[in-house]
Motif scaffolding. Structure first.
Motif, PDB file in Angstrom:
ATOM      1  N   LEU A   5     -21.242  -0.618  30.746  1.00 29.46           N
ATOM      2  CA  LEU A   5     -20.554   0.304  29.864  1.00 29.46           C
ATOM      3  C   LEU A   5     -21.508   1.385  29.378  1.00 29.46           C
ATOM      4  N   ASN A   6     -21.015   2.588  29.312  1.00 27.82           N
ATOM      5  CA  ASN A   6     -21.800   3.698  28.803  1.00 27.82           C
ATOM      6  C   ASN A   6     -21.622   3.774  27.287  1.00 27.82           C
ATOM      7  N   THR A   7     -22.634   3.341  26.549  1.00 27.04           N
ATOM      8  CA  THR A   7     -22.543   3.304  25.088  1.00 27.04           C
ATOM      9  C   THR A   7     -23.280   4.467  24.429  1.00 27.04           C
ATOM     10  N   GLU A   8     -23.649   5.460  25.215  1.00 30.37           N
ATOM     11  CA  GLU A   8     -24.354   6.616  24.664  1.00 30.37           C
ATOM     12  C   GLU A   8     -23.459   7.355  23.667  1.00 30.37           C
ATOM     13  N   GLY A   9     -24.017   7.654  22.520  1.00 31.64           N
ATOM     14  CA  GLY A   9     -23.271   8.388  21.502  1.00 31.64           C
ATOM     15  C   GLY A   9     -22.353   7.527  20.658  1.00 31.64           C
ATOM     16  N   ILE A  10     -22.366   6.199  20.858  1.00 35.94           N
ATOM     17  CA  ILE A  10     -21.510   5.290  20.092  1.00 35.94           C
ATOM     18  C   ILE A  10     -22.149   5.013  18.731  1.00 35.94           C
ATOM     19  N   ASP A  11     -21.348   5.060  17.675  1.00 38.07           N
ATOM     20  CA  ASP A  11     -21.815   4.772  16.322  1.00 38.07           C
ATOM     21  C   ASP A  11     -21.628   3.283  16.034  1.00 38.07           C
ATOM     22  N   TRP A  12     -22.731   2.550  15.954  1.00 41.76           N
ATOM     23  CA  TRP A  12     -22.686   1.107  15.734  1.00 41.76           C
ATOM     24  C   TRP A  12     -22.863   0.727  14.265  1.00 41.76           C
ATOM     25  N   SER A  13     -22.838   1.691  13.373  1.00 41.82           N
ATOM     26  CA  SER A  13     -23.138   1.408  11.973  1.00 41.82           C
ATOM     27  C   SER A  13     -22.155   0.414  11.351  1.00 41.82           C
ATOM     28  N   GLY A  14     -20.874   0.527  11.710  1.00 47.93           N
ATOM     29  CA  GLY A  14     -19.883  -0.401  11.158  1.00 47.93           C
ATOM     30  C   GLY A  14     -20.166  -1.837  11.560  1.00 47.93           C
ATOM     31  N   PHE A  15     -20.464  -2.038  12.841  1.00 46.16           N
ATOM     32  CA  PHE A  15     -20.749  -3.392  13.301  1.00 46.16           C
ATOM     33  C   PHE A  15     -22.053  -3.901  12.702  1.00 46.16           C
ATOM     34  N   ASN A  28     -14.309  -1.660   9.631  1.00 48.04           N
ATOM     35  CA  ASN A  28     -13.330  -2.151  10.591  1.00 48.04           C
ATOM     36  C   ASN A  28     -12.829  -1.018  11.478  1.00 48.04           C
ATOM     37  N   ALA A  29     -12.545   0.126  10.858  1.00 46.52           N
ATOM     38  CA  ALA A  29     -12.080   1.285  11.622  1.00 46.52           C
ATOM     39  C   ALA A  29     -13.159   1.757  12.588  1.00 46.52           C
ATOM     40  N   SER A  30     -14.417   1.683  12.148  1.00 48.70           N
ATOM     41  CA  SER A  30     -15.533   2.094  12.993  1.00 48.70           C
ATOM     42  C   SER A  30     -15.644   1.212  14.225  1.00 48.70           C
ATOM     43  N   VAL A  31     -15.493  -0.107  14.020  1.00 53.50           N
ATOM     44  CA  VAL A  31     -15.573  -1.046  15.143  1.00 53.50           C
ATOM     45  C   VAL A  31     -14.437  -0.792  16.127  1.00 53.50           C
ATOM     46  N   SER A  32     -13.225  -0.606  15.609  1.00 53.09           N
ATOM     47  CA  SER A  32     -12.078  -0.328  16.482  1.00 53.09           C
ATOM     48  C   SER A  32     -12.284   0.964  17.260  1.00 53.09           C
ATOM     49  N   ARG A  33     -12.869   1.951  16.607  1.00 57.89           N
ATOM     50  CA  ARG A  33     -13.103   3.237  17.259  1.00 57.89           C
ATOM     51  C   ARG A  33     -14.079   3.098  18.433  1.00 57.89           C
ATOM     52  N   ILE A  34     -15.048   2.192  18.288  1.00 57.87           N
ATOM     53  CA  ILE A  34     -15.990   1.937  19.380  1.00 57.87           C
ATOM     54  C   ILE A  34     -15.236   1.556  20.647  1.00 57.87           C
ATOM     55  N   PHE A  35     -14.279   0.643  20.495  1.00 60.71           N
ATOM     56  CA  PHE A  35     -13.573   0.138  21.668  1.00 60.71           C
ATOM     57  C   PHE A  35     -12.568   1.142  22.219  1.00 60.71           C
ATOM     58  N   THR A  36     -12.096   2.047  21.380  1.00 61.44           N
ATOM     59  CA  THR A  36     -11.261   3.127  21.890  1.00 61.44           C
ATOM     60  C   THR A  36     -12.120   4.077  22.723  1.00 61.44           C
ATOM     61  N   GLN A  37     -13.306   4.383  22.225  1.00 53.96           N
ATOM     62  CA  GLN A  37     -14.216   5.267  22.960  1.00 53.96           C
ATOM     63  C   GLN A  37     -14.642   4.658  24.296  1.00 53.96           C
TER      64      GLN A  37
END
Length: 213
Positions: A5-15, A28-37
């Motif tokens: 998976l290309n995780t470049e530019g992903i914000d992991w702060s929520g997790f 929670n919204a941040s984590v969900s957004r990761i998986f949408t991205q």
């Protein structure tokens, strides 16, 4: 071999926050957004839409009528509505804790529906709101929907439990096992308009979806 998976530019702060302590609605919204991205929420949607009753329910775009806790608390004590309102009041829970998406496609509706029914499922499944209880809910929701967010949050709880007591870890693992098993054997919760059953006896609802005492 699986494609990386290309995780470049992903914000992991929520997790990362979740790894330290129970997260906020923003986390929670941040984590969900990761998986949408990453496109993984699209795989979740594909998974649930393969279930005909769930797919039909999602396409109806069902929206519950607003109702206040005092009205539900006036229902018979053994009713689903009374039990849900009691849970919310006793634990000072906000029915609108989650940050719902403003889009109107199937994926957004699915995610919002998981948000809206989370605490209702607590009542049906008899999981409390402790870390261990939430871990059981995560396992159930993952089994029913393939939600990557609940899988990640469950993992974060397990990491935090490493520094806790043996009792906490054992209860958490037991709840995860129970939640996953229930998720695989119960009727699809996403195909039910729970809010139309406030006055129904909780025991009858549990029987309807295959949850045994």
């Amino acid at each position: 071999m699986h494609e990386k998976l290309n995780t470049e530019g992903i914000d992991w702060s929520g997790f990362n926050h979740y790894l330290k302590e129970p997260g906020t609605s923003t986390d929670n919204a941040s984590v969900s957004r990761i998986f949408t991205q990453l496109g993984i929420n699209d795989l979740m949607l594909e998974y649930v839409m393969n279930n005909t009753p769930v797919a039909e329910f999602i396409r109806t775009r069902y929206q519950a009528k607003p109702i206040d806790l005092s009205t539900l608390l006036a229902l018979p004590p053994d009713s689903f509505g009374h039990q849900w309102a009691t849970l919310m009041q006793a634990n000072h829970l906000n029915p609108h804790f989650f940050q719902n998406l403003q889009e109107h496609d199937d994926r957004a509706y699915l995610i919002n529906r998981l948000h809206d029914t989370h605490d209702m499922w607590h009542v049906i499944l008899d999981f409390d709101t402790s870390e261990a209880g939430e871990a059981g809910m995560n396992a159930f929701t993952y089994a029913q929907s393939g939600s990557p967010t609940t899988c990640m949050l469950m993992a974060a709880k397990l990491v935090r439990a490493v520094g806790g007591s043996d009792e906490t870890r054992i209860k958490m693992m037991n709840n995860i096992c129970r939640g996953y098993q229930l998720g695989m054997t119960a009727q699809p919760f996403l195909a039910i308009a729970w809010e139309e059953n406030w006055s129904t006896k909780l025991s009858d609802l549990r029987e309807l979806v295959g949850i045994k005492p």
